[in-house]
Design an enzyme around this catalytic site. Structure first.
Site, PDB file in Angstrom:
ATOM      1  N   SER A 117     -15.220 -21.957  20.949  1.00  0.00           N
ATOM      2  CA  SER A 117     -16.227 -21.269  21.750  1.00  0.00           C
ATOM      3  C   SER A 117     -16.202 -19.756  21.510  1.00  0.00           C
ATOM      4  CB  SER A 117     -16.013 -21.641  23.222  1.00  0.00           C
ATOM      5  OG  SER A 117     -17.164 -21.446  23.956  1.00  0.00           O
ATOM      6  N   ASP A 133     -24.883 -29.300  23.021  1.00  0.00           N
ATOM      7  CA  ASP A 133     -24.218 -28.019  23.256  1.00  0.00           C
ATOM      8  C   ASP A 133     -25.205 -26.910  22.903  1.00  0.00           C
ATOM      9  OD1 ASP A 133     -22.569 -25.796  23.378  1.00  0.00           O
ATOM     10  OD2 ASP A 133     -21.156 -26.483  21.858  1.00  0.00           O
ATOM     11  N   HIS A 174     -20.040 -29.464  24.704  1.00  0.00           N
ATOM     12  CA  HIS A 174     -19.240 -28.255  24.598  1.00  0.00           C
ATOM     13  C   HIS A 174     -17.813 -28.469  25.122  1.00  0.00           C
ATOM     14  CE1 HIS A 174     -18.758 -24.040  23.806  1.00  0.00           C
ATOM     15  NE2 HIS A 174     -18.276 -23.827  25.010  1.00  0.00           N
TER      16      HIS A 174
END
Ligand SMILES: *[C@@H]1O[C@H](CO)[C@@H](O)[C@H](O)[C@H]1NC(C)=O
Ligand SMILES: *[C@@H]1O[C@H](CO)[C@@H](O)[C@H](O)[C@H]1NC(C)=O
Length: 264
Positions: A64, A208, A238
């Site tokens: 991320s 995502d 995600h």
């Protein structure tokens, strides 16, 4: 978006653990600088010796926002005359790679898909740069990039960089207004820089908002001649690697570990 919470740069893997300065208290480029400095320090021969690390086998990775930092650090190291030891690999797990365009097909399709909604993603991204809420608002309307920077939209042109099935018959129209620094948006680096990046592993997840960032970086890196292994998880969402209790998290982790053991 792991830089949002308490986080370790090295975890338990090496001699020492450091936290980096986090949003929303701190803003870019503090996060980048902390991670960059720590990485520079780690890539010193004496430090690697002390940690018992083979200098030929150092890779960088992040998930991320950590993927954003890993990609940005890998790029900046290319031109750092003081760093002689080179990264062998970079591994970017559902990375955030740009904040130029917050209306990519993945942002549209997954706007409300947990655990990362579009509005929360936009909020975190805007807080990376400022506490001023007007940026968040402008980003939500995708009207945050200034006209004089519009040439950069070619780097997030999903009409040429995404697979047909994501486009749904639509064409990319660049939004017109923002601000941009390649250290925050590694996807905006030019091909000459990308060309010199190490062997790369990228994970993207279908459900995502960040899917297309990773997809487009994979396309751009390949176009620039970098060897890329792209693991797109069709049923993924995600932060998948944090969900070990789901088969899919476990499977994805094993795939990555297999790749690492073959390539690093
Ligand atoms: C990073 O390292 C440079 C050079 O060693 C130093 O001047 C700078 O203050 C450091 N930055 C941070 C944020 O620690
Ligand atoms: C995006 O790419 C397509 C296909 O290559 C091209 O026709 C179009 O002009 C590009 N749009 C922008 C805004 O760069």
């Amino acid at each position: 978006y792991s830089n949002y919470k308490e986080n370790n740069i090295w975890g338990k893997h090496c001699c020492s653990a450091h936290s980096y300065r986090l949003a929303p208290k701190h803003h870019f480029p503090n996060q980048f600088e902390d991670v960059y400095n720590a990485t520079r320090w780690f890539l010193r021969q004496d430090v690697l010796d002390e940690c018992g690390v083979d200098p030929e086998r150092v890779g960088i990775s992040g998930t991320s926002s950590g993927g954003n930092l890993a990609a940005a650090v890998a790029q900046q190291l290319l031109d750092d005359p003081d760093v002689k030891i080179k990264l062998r690999t970079q591994s970017l797990m559902y990375p955030a790679l740009q904040s130029l365009d917050m209306d990519l097909p993945s942002y549209r399709e997954n706007a409300h898909f947990p655990p990362l909604s579009r509005s929360f993603g936009v909020r975190i991204l805007s807080e990376y740069f400022t506490t001023d809420r007007s940026l968040e608002k402008a980003m939500l309307f995708n009207q945050h990039v200034p006209v004089e920077s519009s040439h950069l939209f070619q780097y997030v042109n999903w009409s040429s960089l995404l697979p047909e099935k994501f486009k749904k018959g639509q064409f990319y129209n660049s939004p017109t207004l923002g601000f941009l620094d390649v250290r925050a948006s590694p996807l905006l680096a030019d091909d000459r820089k990308l060309h010199r990046l190490p062997l790369t592993y990228i994970i993207t997840c279908q459900h995502d908002v960040l899917r297309d960032d990773g997809f487009m970086y994979a396309s751009r890196l390949r176009n620039a001649g970098v060897r890329v292994t792209h693991n797109h998880v069709e049923d993924g969402f995600h932060r998948i690697l944090s969900y070990h209790e789901f088969k899919i998290g476990h499977r994805t982790q094993n795939q990555y570990l297999n790749w690492l053991s073959e390539n690093l």
